[in-house]
Motif scaffolding. Structure first.
Motif, short mmCIF file in Angstrom:
data_model
loop_
_atom_site.label_atom_id
_atom_site.label_comp_id
_atom_site.label_asym_id
_atom_site.label_seq_id
_atom_site.Cartn_x
_atom_site.Cartn_y
_atom_site.Cartn_z
N ILE A 114 0.86 -1.18 0.00
CA ILE A 114 0.00 0.00 0.00
C ILE A 114 0.90 1.24 0.00
O ILE A 114 1.49 1.58 1.02
N ASN A 115 1.03 1.85 -1.17
CA ASN A 115 1.81 3.08 -1.30
C ASN A 115 0.97 4.23 -0.75
O ASN A 115 0.18 4.84 -1.47
N ASN A 116 1.16 4.52 0.51
CA ASN A 116 0.31 5.50 1.18
C ASN A 116 0.99 6.84 1.41
O ASN A 116 0.33 7.87 1.44
N ALA A 117 2.31 6.84 1.56
CA ALA A 117 3.02 8.07 1.91
C ALA A 117 2.77 9.18 0.90
O ALA A 117 2.76 8.95 -0.31
N ILE A 127 -0.87 -4.18 -5.73
CA ILE A 127 -0.27 -2.87 -5.53
C ILE A 127 -1.41 -1.86 -5.39
O ILE A 127 -2.21 -1.67 -6.31
N ILE A 128 -1.50 -1.23 -4.23
CA ILE A 128 -2.52 -0.21 -3.98
C ILE A 128 -1.81 1.11 -3.73
O ILE A 128 -0.94 1.21 -2.86
N THR A 129 -2.17 2.12 -4.51
CA THR A 129 -1.52 3.42 -4.38
C THR A 129 -2.55 4.49 -4.06
O THR A 129 -3.56 4.62 -4.76
N VAL A 130 -2.28 5.25 -3.00
CA VAL A 130 -3.17 6.35 -2.63
C VAL A 130 -2.80 7.56 -3.48
O VAL A 130 -1.73 8.16 -3.30
N ALA A 131 -3.65 7.90 -4.44
CA ALA A 131 -3.47 9.08 -5.27
C ALA A 131 -4.32 10.20 -4.67
O ALA A 131 -4.22 10.48 -3.48
N SER A 132 -5.19 10.81 -5.46
CA SER A 132 -6.01 11.91 -4.94
C SER A 132 -7.03 12.32 -5.99
O SER A 132 -6.79 12.16 -7.20
N GLN A 133 -8.14 12.89 -5.54
CA GLN A 133 -9.07 13.50 -6.48
C GLN A 133 -8.42 14.69 -7.19
O GLN A 133 -8.87 15.09 -8.27
N ALA A 134 -7.34 15.22 -6.63
CA ALA A 134 -6.61 16.30 -7.28
C ALA A 134 -6.01 15.87 -8.61
O ALA A 134 -5.74 16.69 -9.47
N ALA A 135 -5.80 14.57 -8.77
CA ALA A 135 -5.30 14.06 -10.04
C ALA A 135 -6.37 14.12 -11.13
O ALA A 135 -6.06 14.20 -12.32
#
Length: 260
Positions: free
Chosen positions: A86-89, A135-143
């Protein structure tokens, strides 16, 4: 779920979403790895987790690729191969672009983008060999819906969104799942750095996501074929409208976009 993950790794574990993810993952799985910069904070977090879960702590400066590579090598050797990453940072800084310092730009790029690339590349070979992984990556609605004063932050999240979409197609044949999580504003200490004067955080406070609920949603899709998790629904709808008619949305919601 076709397989039960044996080892979950969460980067940026001591942050707002990260600590909530650690709590929810510790309830759902038997073994987790928490990665962060501060050992003291990691140890404090571990003391709050259920004793039924084996929790391993790994320190790494996520601004440094060598640190990340060494950390994952240590996990593989001492703990085992990671089933779910989980790519959270992530960090942000909400300022007009011309006011951003060079070091602030580089820090966002290093943590939000390069750390995702390096971490993912570190775990992929073993996942490909075993023909399973997530692989889970925390992106954003900003993307999906960029706004003023979030130029670099939005760009970094757009980068990992595009990376995840391409990677998904690459590794599908190897049985590896790739998911992006696109949250709107979340009730975490993130805004203490991103929005130090508190203007944006105060305006968005009634609309912010609760971090435990978000973490529960993320942990709930582990091992499941989900392309994206988008929260909240109304912001996701707005992002879809923006993609279809960006000029119209920018005109209609100009005041809201400049609310940071």
């Amino acid at each position: 779920m076709q397989w039960r993950p044996r080892l979950i790794c969460i980067t940026g574990a001591t942050g707002g979403i990260g600590s909530a993810l650690a709590m929810e993952a510790a309830k759902a799985f038997d073994r987790i790895v928490l990665m962060g910069r501060s050992l003291d904070k990691l140890q404090m977090l571990r003391s709050q987790l259920p004793s039924s879960c084996a929790v391993y702590l790994v320190t790494a400066d996520l601004e440094k690729s060598d640190d990340i590579t060494q950390a994952f090598a240590s996990i593989s050797k001492e703990v085992g191969e990671i089933d779910v990453l989980i790519n959270n940072a992530g960090i942000g800084r909400f300022l007009p672009f011309e006011q951003l310092k060079r070091e602030e730009i580089e820090r966002m790029v290093n943590i939000n983008v390069n750390a995702v690339f390096t971490s993912t590349q570190a775990v992929l070979p073993a996942m490909m060999r075993r023909k399973r992984g997530h692989i889970i990556t925390v992106a954003s609605q900003a993307a999906r819906l960029p706004t003023p004063k979030a130029t670099v932050y939005a760009a970094t999240k757009y980068a990992v969104l595009g990376f995840s979409d391409a990677l998904r197609m690459e590794v599908q044949k190897d049985g590896i799942l790739v998911t992006t999580v696109n949250p709107g504003p979340v009730q975490t200490p993130f805004f203490a750095n991103a929005d130090p004067d508190g203007t944006y955080a105060e305006k968005m406070k009634p609309l912010m996501l609760e971090r435990t609920a978000l973490a529960r949603s993320i942990v709930g899709i582990v091992g499941k074929r989900r392309r994206e998790v988008n929260k909240p629904w109304w912001m996701h709808v707005g992002a879809k409208l923006y993609q279809g008619a960006p000029s119209v949305v920018e005109t209609l919601f100009s005041k809201q976009f400049h609310s940071k």
